[in-house]
Structure formats: structure tokens, C-alpha cells
Write a protein that holds these residues in place. Structure first.
Motif, mmCIF file in Angstrom:
data_model
loop_
_atom_site.group_PDB
_atom_site.id
_atom_site.type_symbol
_atom_site.label_atom_id
_atom_site.label_comp_id
_atom_site.label_asym_id
_atom_site.label_seq_id
_atom_site.Cartn_x
_atom_site.Cartn_y
_atom_site.Cartn_z
ATOM 1 N N TRP A 91 0.847 -1.196 0.000
ATOM 2 C CA TRP A 91 0.000 0.000 0.000
ATOM 3 C C TRP A 91 0.885 1.249 0.000
ATOM 4 C CZ3 TRP A 91 -1.148 -4.272 2.888
ATOM 5 C CH2 TRP A 91 -2.422 -4.850 2.748
ATOM 6 N N ARG A 92 0.397 2.267 -0.715
ATOM 7 C CA ARG A 92 1.046 3.590 -0.650
ATOM 8 C C ARG A 92 -0.060 4.617 -0.446
ATOM 9 N NH1 ARG A 92 4.660 4.853 -5.406
ATOM 10 N NH2 ARG A 92 6.308 3.988 -4.081
ATOM 11 N N ALA A 93 0.156 5.424 0.554
ATOM 12 C CA ALA A 93 -0.821 6.470 0.904
ATOM 13 C C ALA A 93 -2.204 5.873 1.089
ATOM 14 C CB ALA A 93 -0.834 7.570 -0.152
ATOM 15 N N GLY A 94 -2.254 4.675 1.665
ATOM 16 C CA GLY A 94 -3.515 4.028 1.972
ATOM 17 C C GLY A 94 -4.150 3.311 0.805
ATOM 18 N N ASP B 118 7.650 7.066 3.807
ATOM 19 C CA ASP B 118 7.260 6.818 2.411
ATOM 20 C C ASP B 118 5.770 6.560 2.275
ATOM 21 O OD1 ASP B 118 9.888 7.055 1.605
ATOM 22 O OD2 ASP B 118 10.297 4.896 1.811
ATOM 23 N N GLN B 119 5.052 6.641 3.399
ATOM 24 C CA GLN B 119 3.617 6.359 3.412
ATOM 25 C C GLN B 119 3.321 4.988 2.785
ATOM 26 O OE1 GLN B 119 1.889 9.806 1.373
ATOM 27 N NE2 GLN B 119 1.437 10.746 3.373
ATOM 28 N N MET B 120 4.186 4.016 3.101
ATOM 29 C CA MET B 120 4.034 2.680 2.530
ATOM 30 C C MET B 120 3.805 1.642 3.643
ATOM 31 S SD MET B 120 6.946 2.549 -0.459
ATOM 32 C CE MET B 120 6.405 0.909 -0.949
ATOM 33 N N VAL B 121 3.006 0.645 3.292
ATOM 34 C CA VAL B 121 2.777 -0.523 4.158
ATOM 35 C C VAL B 121 2.963 -1.764 3.294
ATOM 36 C CG1 VAL B 121 1.166 -1.789 5.609
ATOM 37 C CG2 VAL B 121 1.174 0.716 5.651
ATOM 38 N N ILE B 122 3.826 -2.650 3.745
ATOM 39 C CA ILE B 122 4.109 -3.880 2.993
ATOM 40 C C ILE B 122 3.731 -5.077 3.868
ATOM 41 C CG2 ILE B 122 5.890 -5.277 1.892
ATOM 42 C CD1 ILE B 122 7.413 -2.663 1.389
ATOM 43 N N GLU B 123 2.955 -5.970 3.294
ATOM 44 C CA GLU B 123 2.481 -7.163 4.015
ATOM 45 C C GLU B 123 2.971 -8.413 3.287
ATOM 46 O OE1 GLU B 123 -1.806 -7.864 5.563
ATOM 47 O OE2 GLU B 123 -1.631 -9.007 3.691
#
Length: 452
Positions: free
Chosen positions: A97-100, A141-146
């Protein structure tokens, strides 16, 4: 199994070793499972962390903002690589995800309809599978990695490792048991040879065994057998001496009875026949008494001692009541005094035989119209009569079998006090002879320890 189903030593050893090996294998399996499982969890968790950081490094410089679902089937891979990928890719997935907004995802994510979880590890259970999920959050970076992985992947690897570890040991178990069986059989050859040596002996051979010719483990057995042979030799010698003495002592009264019977047959008058018949009855009574005493000695050599707490005073009361008719024939009074609560831990039967023989002996030598006093104390009892007594120089000799004082007119076999001495020895009691009360007669004293 041995003859008639009896277990043999070799059977027990092989069975014991087999059970121990199985238990060891189970313990190794459990320990290996726990250890390998922990190592696999740590290793695969670290790979998930590494995968998430690799995805972050690849995605941080891209400007993609629209979702892209990647299907592994679209990758142009060689056939061998494609087969490996198909096998393992179904166990792993990822989302970015980037910026939600979701910008990248694999085709087999476990929770496609849900957003990202909090940072770190967690376990997720879906309708069909169980997953291990790691979430990496990069705020700048407004990133979420799963990154997700099926737990079955780890379990399969653990089971494969255990299989590769345990199966060789399982296949080796019969070989281990066979080796143990052969080694034990070889080691027990010394026992078989020892048994053959014992079996080849004659029944009269009680000589000591040579402990230098047996294995070290059998030395205690040889020592115990040699001790048994020594005791048996001593016992057989005592029995031989006893038998010879008994035969010699019985020969005289039996010969006398035979002569008396012949004389009785030639008697011419009624008075003469009555006198000879009385003598014959007395001779039969003496022979019967001697035979009874000989049988008593024979029983003593084989009797088992069963101890119980005895009330000595009450035991003597019963014996005096039983023997009173014999004393009345000589008009001898029997009196009992002392501690009514005196007790002794001993064999009731053998103690009664000992006391009865002492009182019998006192009655036999007591003069007419005299008194016998039995006194009981906490640590012994004494039998006092008013007979002729025994000189101090002969008191130790009267405990020998068939000993009779020179010039003794009272009929007897010389076994009464010998029986008393043997009983006292077996019952751990002390027997001694002393002057009677006021220096008259004889006092036979039996004593025991305070803790008996």
C-alpha cells in the motif's frame, strides 16, 4: 521364551534394550521436533522480514498508484523453474500500500477484502488455511508492505526433517536388537558353562567351587554357593553323628526290652509275671520317651522360626496345667511366681518345648513330696527344684547329647537338657545352671536381652 514359557535372561535383556531404544527414539523425535520447529519459525520469520524490506526497496522509487494483481502464471519462466514456483508460490503472498491505496498484490492473498494490519507478526486463520503474516510500516514513504506465508509450509518442512531423521533409526532398530541378542548370548556362555559344571557334580560332592574359572559377575554366586556347601557339610556331619549316637543309644533299651519279653514268657507264677510286666512297661515308656526326644531334636533342625510377642507368664501357666498330672504322680507341687506382664518376641512352639523340657527334667529328678518353683521376670525365667542338683564341674557337660552322669539312678536318655540348649541357641536365649534356693537342688535359668 524359555522352557514352559519361563522368561530367560537374554529375553529380558533384549526386551529391555528394545524398549529403551524405542523410548530414546521417541524422546529424540520429540526433542528434534521442538528444536527444529523453533529453528524453522525463526528462519522463516527472518525471511519474511527480508522479503518485506526487498519489496520496499523495489517499490519506494516507483510512482505506481493503481492496483496491480500479479499472477505467477504470466511469468516467462523455464519449465523447471515454473514447476518449482508453482509448488511454493501457493504458500506465499504479499501486498503493498502507498498512501492508503493498494498498489501491488499477489493473486493468492489470504485476506484480500481487508486492509493492512498493525506492524509486526501475527497469525491469521481463514476458512481454509492458517497464515503467518508480517506487516512492515514505513511512515516516511507512506508505505505498508504485508508478506504472508501458509503455516503448512513450515510444518511440511519440519515433518520431512523428522522423517529423514527417524526412519533410519527405525530401520536400524532390528539390527540393534540382533546385535544385542548375539552379544548377550555370547556373554552368557560363561553362565551356561557354570551351570554345566554344577550339574555334572555328584550328589555327595560338596567341595568348594573355584571362583577363578567363572566370570566376575558370578563370583558372588560362587561365594554364596561355597558358603552353602560349607553349612550343608557341617549339617550333614552333625546329622551323621546324631544318627550314629541315636542308633547306639536305642540299641541298649531295645535289647533290654527283648530280654525282658523272653524272661516274661518263661515266668511261672502270676506274681513273677506281674513284676516282669511292670518292668517291661517301664522299659517301653523309657524307649518311647527317648524316641520322642530324638524326634524333637530332628524337628528342631528343620523347623522355621515364626516370631510373635509372647506373654511368658501365661505360656508357663498353660505348660504347668498340661504337665500337672505327671507331677501329681510323684506328689510334686508346681508353683508359678513373678511378673505376669513379662513378654518375649520369640517362637511360641519352640519356646514352649524349651520350658516344658526344663520342667520335665525338674520333675524327673525332684524327690517325692517336694516343690518346684517357676519364677518369671521381665528378662528371663528360672526353674528351681529340690533334687540332688548337678556339680559345677559337670554343668556344661549335661547339655551334650546322651550325656549321663556316672552312677545316675534316675532313668533317662541324656537328651532333655541337650534339647533345651539347642532351642536356646536357635531362639537367641541364654541357658545356665546354678545352685538351687538355699543351696539345695538345681536352678535352671533362661534369660534374654532387654530389647527382645
Amino acid at each position: 521364551m524359555g522352557v514352559f514359557g519361563r522368561p530367560r535372561i537374554i529375553d529380558r535383556i533384549v526386551l529391555g534394550v528394545g524398549v529403551c531404544v524405542i523410548l530414546v527414539l521417541v524422546a529424540i523425535g520429540l526433542w528434534a521436533f521442538d528444536s527444529v520447529k523453533e529453528e524453522i519459525v525463526e528462519e522463516y520469520d527472518s525471511q519474511m522480514v527480508t522479503s518485506s524490506t526487498v519489496l520496499w526497496s523495489l517499490m519506494r522509487d516507483t510512482s505506481a498508484t493503481t492496483p496491480l494483481i500479479l499472477d505467477d502464471k504470466q511469468l516467462p519462466l523455464p519449465q523447471a523453474d515454473e514447476k518449482a514456483l508453482r509448488h511454493y508460490s501457493k504458500w506465499r503472498s504479499y501486498r503493498v500500500w502507498r498512501a492508503g491505496k493498494l498498489i501491488r498484490a499477489s493473486a493468492n492473498v489470504p485476506n484480500a477484502s481487508q486492509g493492512p494490519n498493525g506492524a509486526g507478526f501475527e497469525n491469521l486463520v481463514t476458512a481454509n488455511d492458517r497464515w503467518r503474516v508480517y506487516t512492515l510500516v514505513i511512515p516516511q514513504d507512506q508505505m505498508v508492505i504485508e508478506v504472508s506465508e501458509k503455516l503448512i509450509a513450515r510444518e511440511k518442512i519440519v515433518s520431512h526433517i523428522l522423517r529423514d531423521l527417524i526412519w533410519p533409526l527405525v530401520f536400524a532398530l532390528p539390527l540393534i536388537i540382533l546385535v544385542v541378542f548375539l552379544a548377550t548370548r555370547w556373554g552368557l556362555q560363561g553362565l551356561s558353562e557354570f551351570a554345566a559344571r554344577i550339574g555334572s557334580r555328584s550328589v555327595n560332592d560338596l567341595s568348594a567351587l573355584d571362583s577363578d574359572k567363572v566370570p566376575g559377575e558370578l563370583v558372588p554366586v560362587v561365594v554364596a554357593l561355597n558358603d552353602l556347601f560349607t553349612r550343608l557339610t557341617r549339617s550333614y556331619e552333625q546329622e551323621r553323628i546324631f544318627t550314629d549316637s541315636a542308633a547306639h543309644e536305642l540299641r541298649t533299651p531295645l535289647a533290654a526290652l527283648s530280654i525282658q519279653a523272653e524272661v516274661l514268657m518263661r515266668a511261672s507264677t502270676k506274681a513273677e509275671r506281674k513284676e516282669l510286666l511292670d518292668e517291661l512297661r517301664a522299659g517301653v515308656a523309657r524307649a518311647s520317651r527317648m524316641l520322642e526326644q530324638l524326634l524333637t531334636i530332628a524337628r528342631l533342625n528343620s523347623a522355621l522360626i515364626s516370631e510373635e510377642r509372647l506373654n511368658v507368664f501365661q505360656l508357663v501357666q498353660v505348660i504347668l496345667a498340661d504337665i500337672a498330672p505327671i507331677a501329681l504322680q510323684r506328689n510334686v507341687s508346681l508353683n508359678l511366681t513373678g511378673d505376669e506382664a513379662a513378654s518375649l518376641l520369640s517362637s511360641r512352639e519352640l519356646t514352649a518345648v524349651l520350658v516344658r523340657n526344663l520342667i520335665d527334667n525338674a520333675i524327673k529328678y525332684a524327690p517325692l513330696n517336694s516343690e518346684i518353683i517357676v519364677e518369671v521376670t521381665a528378662y528371663g525365667l528360672s526353674v528351681n527344684d529340690q533334687g540332688p542338683g548337678i556339680p559345677a564341674s559337670e554343668r556344661a557337660l549335661v547339655f551334650n547329647r546322651f550325656y549321663r552322669r556316672k552312677g545316675e539312678a534316675t532313668p533317662g536318655s541324656g537328651l532333655g537338657l541337650a534339647i533345651v540348649a539347642e532351642l536356646a541357641k536357635r531362639l537367641n536365649l541364654q541357658i545356665s545352671l546354678h545352685d538351687g534356693k538355699d543351696g539345695r537342688g538345681l536352678c535352671a535359668r533362661v534369660s534374654w536381652q532387654r530389647d527382645q
